[in-house]
Design a protein around this motif. Sequence first.
Motif, PDB file in Angstrom:
ATOM      1  N   SER A  25       3.861  17.148  -3.082  1.00  0.00           N
ATOM      2  CA  SER A  25       4.110  15.753  -3.448  1.00  0.00           C
ATOM      3  C   SER A  25       2.818  15.056  -3.837  1.00  0.00           C
ATOM      4  CB  SER A  25       4.776  15.021  -2.282  1.00  0.00           C
ATOM      5  OG  SER A  25       3.873  14.931  -1.235  1.00  0.00           O
ATOM      6  N   SER A  26       2.949  14.100  -4.699  1.00  0.00           N
ATOM      7  CA  SER A  26       1.771  13.411  -5.198  1.00  0.00           C
ATOM      8  C   SER A  26       1.757  11.997  -4.631  1.00  0.00           C
ATOM      9  CB  SER A  26       1.876  13.326  -6.705  1.00  0.00           C
ATOM     10  OG  SER A  26       3.036  12.578  -7.003  1.00  0.00           O
ATOM     11  N   ASN A  27       0.699  11.289  -4.899  1.00  0.00           N
ATOM     12  CA  ASN A  27       0.657   9.895  -4.475  1.00  0.00           C
ATOM     13  C   ASN A  27       1.840   9.111  -5.019  1.00  0.00           C
ATOM     14  OD1 ASN A  27      -1.524   9.995  -2.873  1.00  0.00           O
ATOM     15  ND2 ASN A  27      -2.995   9.318  -4.421  1.00  0.00           N
ATOM     16  N   ALA A  28       2.258   9.469  -6.251  1.00  0.00           N
ATOM     17  CA  ALA A  28       3.353   8.740  -6.886  1.00  0.00           C
ATOM     18  C   ALA A  28       4.632   8.832  -6.055  1.00  0.00           C
ATOM     19  CB  ALA A  28       3.591   9.278  -8.280  1.00  0.00           C
ATOM     20  N   LEU A  80       9.214   1.882   2.047  1.00  0.00           N
ATOM     21  CA  LEU A  80      10.096   1.951   0.888  1.00  0.00           C
ATOM     22  C   LEU A  80       9.886   3.264   0.133  1.00  0.00           C
ATOM     23  CD1 LEU A  80      11.768  -0.451  -0.339  1.00  0.00           C
ATOM     24  CD2 LEU A  80       9.771  -0.955  -1.690  1.00  0.00           C
ATOM     25  N   PRO A  81      10.965   4.005  -0.154  1.00  0.00           N
ATOM     26  CA  PRO A  81      10.743   5.231  -0.930  1.00  0.00           C
ATOM     27  C   PRO A  81      10.373   4.891  -2.378  1.00  0.00           C
ATOM     28  CG  PRO A  81      13.079   4.898  -0.573  1.00  0.00           C
ATOM     29  CD  PRO A  81      12.366   3.779   0.138  1.00  0.00           C
ATOM     30  N   ALA A  82       9.585   5.757  -2.998  1.00  0.00           N
ATOM     31  CA  ALA A  82       9.134   5.478  -4.368  1.00  0.00           C
ATOM     32  C   ALA A  82      10.170   5.916  -5.397  1.00  0.00           C
ATOM     33  CB  ALA A  82       7.820   6.186  -4.623  1.00  0.00           C
ATOM     34  N   THR A  83      11.038   6.862  -4.980  1.00  0.00           N
ATOM     35  CA  THR A  83      12.070   7.352  -5.906  1.00  0.00           C
ATOM     36  C   THR A  83      13.428   7.167  -5.254  1.00  0.00           C
ATOM     37  OG1 THR A  83      11.910   9.543  -4.980  1.00  0.00           O
ATOM     38  CG2 THR A  83      10.536   9.086  -6.888  1.00  0.00           C
ATOM     39  N   GLY A 117       0.817  -1.218   0.000  1.00  0.00           N
ATOM     40  CA  GLY A 117       0.000   0.000   0.000  1.00  0.00           C
ATOM     41  C   GLY A 117       0.843   1.257   0.000  1.00  0.00           C
ATOM     42  N   LEU A 118       0.157   2.419   0.001  1.00  0.00           N
ATOM     43  CA  LEU A 118       0.831   3.712   0.071  1.00  0.00           C
ATOM     44  C   LEU A 118       0.938   4.095   1.533  1.00  0.00           C
ATOM     45  CD1 LEU A 118      -0.976   5.794  -2.683  1.00  0.00           C
ATOM     46  CD2 LEU A 118       1.208   4.613  -2.813  1.00  0.00           C
ATOM     47  N   TYR A 119       2.154   4.418   1.962  1.00  0.00           N
ATOM     48  CA  TYR A 119       2.362   4.758   3.362  1.00  0.00           C
ATOM     49  C   TYR A 119       1.614   6.056   3.680  1.00  0.00           C
ATOM     50  CZ  TYR A 119       4.766   4.547   7.777  1.00  0.00           C
ATOM     51  OH  TYR A 119       5.052   4.434   9.101  1.00  0.00           O
ATOM     52  N   PRO A 120       0.880   6.082   4.772  1.00  0.00           N
ATOM     53  CA  PRO A 120       0.086   7.295   5.031  1.00  0.00           C
ATOM     54  C   PRO A 120       0.914   8.452   5.579  1.00  0.00           C
ATOM     55  CG  PRO A 120      -0.311   5.656   6.713  1.00  0.00           C
ATOM     56  CD  PRO A 120       0.699   5.072   5.783  1.00  0.00           C
ATOM     57  N   ILE A 121       1.827   8.942   4.736  1.00  0.00           N
ATOM     58  CA  ILE A 121       2.612  10.106   5.152  1.00  0.00           C
ATOM     59  C   ILE A 121       1.868  11.352   4.696  1.00  0.00           C
ATOM     60  CG2 ILE A 121       4.768  11.353   4.686  1.00  0.00           C
ATOM     61  CD1 ILE A 121       6.101   8.614   4.571  1.00  0.00           C
ATOM     62  N   PRO A 122       1.663  12.341   5.587  1.00  0.00           N
ATOM     63  CA  PRO A 122       0.898  13.519   5.185  1.00  0.00           C
ATOM     64  C   PRO A 122       1.562  14.205   3.984  1.00  0.00           C
ATOM     65  CG  PRO A 122       1.767  13.748   7.409  1.00  0.00           C
ATOM     66  CD  PRO A 122       2.181  12.419   6.924  1.00  0.00           C
TER      67      PRO A 122
END
Length: 288
Positions: free
Chosen positions: A194-197, A273-276, A178-183
């Motif tokens: 920042s975007s969801n991506a 995990l970072p996305a970039t 999932g996407l980590y719920p970082i504000p």
Amino acid sequence: FKRIQLEERSKDELYKMGDTFNQMIDLLENNYDKQKQFVSNASHELRTPLTIIESYASLLKRRGLDRPDLFMESVEAIHSEAVRMKEMTEQLLLLARHEEQWNLKLEAVDLSSQAEQLSREFLQAYSRRVDVVLSEELLQTPALTTIWTDAGKLRQLLFILLDNARKYSSDIITLELGLYPIPTEVSYSGRVASSNAERNRYIRVVDRGIGIPESELPKVFDRFYRVDQARTRQDTGGSGLGLTLAQRIAEALGASVHLQSEEGQGTTAIVTLPATAKHMSGFSANSN
Ligand code: ADP
């Protein structure tokens, strides 16, 4: 002899130098002690399977030909101890290589297909079911399952966590993505930057197995540490190096790994995990 008269300033500087040297000696001694401890732990851990192999080999030599039951038992024990030693030496080599610098390769990795692939392998190799579950956000936007990372290293990290879930439980294992719920970050102009991506991804490996007592949780990432050594060694044949390696890999990927556990209830390993590639230490400047 003529005494060397130090000016006040040079005295200060000499004291400072002395201090620095003492700190350097402390650091060197500390590193040396750690290296010594590592070599002594490693030799000890490798000696155990060797002793078992040696004793079964000598049993085979004496009785193997006229006792088929002993023959099979010995061959199986020798085989499983050899596999354990091989795994341990591979992990030791990876840890040693980490002290240098891993050359990570950055590429677009689809987390969902990597998870599905691991799930198929666990079913095939160990007859264990691993259910892959995507969060609502990922189901709605499948493109978000793809991130930039090193595919091989991520696979290794997930493999270690799944393998622990397999060894210390007997039920279905769940792999949640999932996407980590970082504000979301807000830039100075008030626009959403920042975007969801760009949001971190999480991967949770959930088992309903024996769990880890709370007092042991801080120690399980230590090299060679195993909870209830005598029992788990017999049951699972682990090395106590898996989580150490998992943590090193996570660091290199700019990721983190945490465990939540309740004795008798099960364990959840959470990888963030970072996305970039922005925060990843293991990538050299010319990686792209
Ligand atoms: P090992 O090769 O012994 O599995 P690890 O470093 O991977 O080494 O794990 C260290 C110890 O932490 C294990 O020996 C086990 O006692 C405990 N552990 C790790 N993962 C789990 C899990 N999912 N459930 C229960 N105990 C676990």
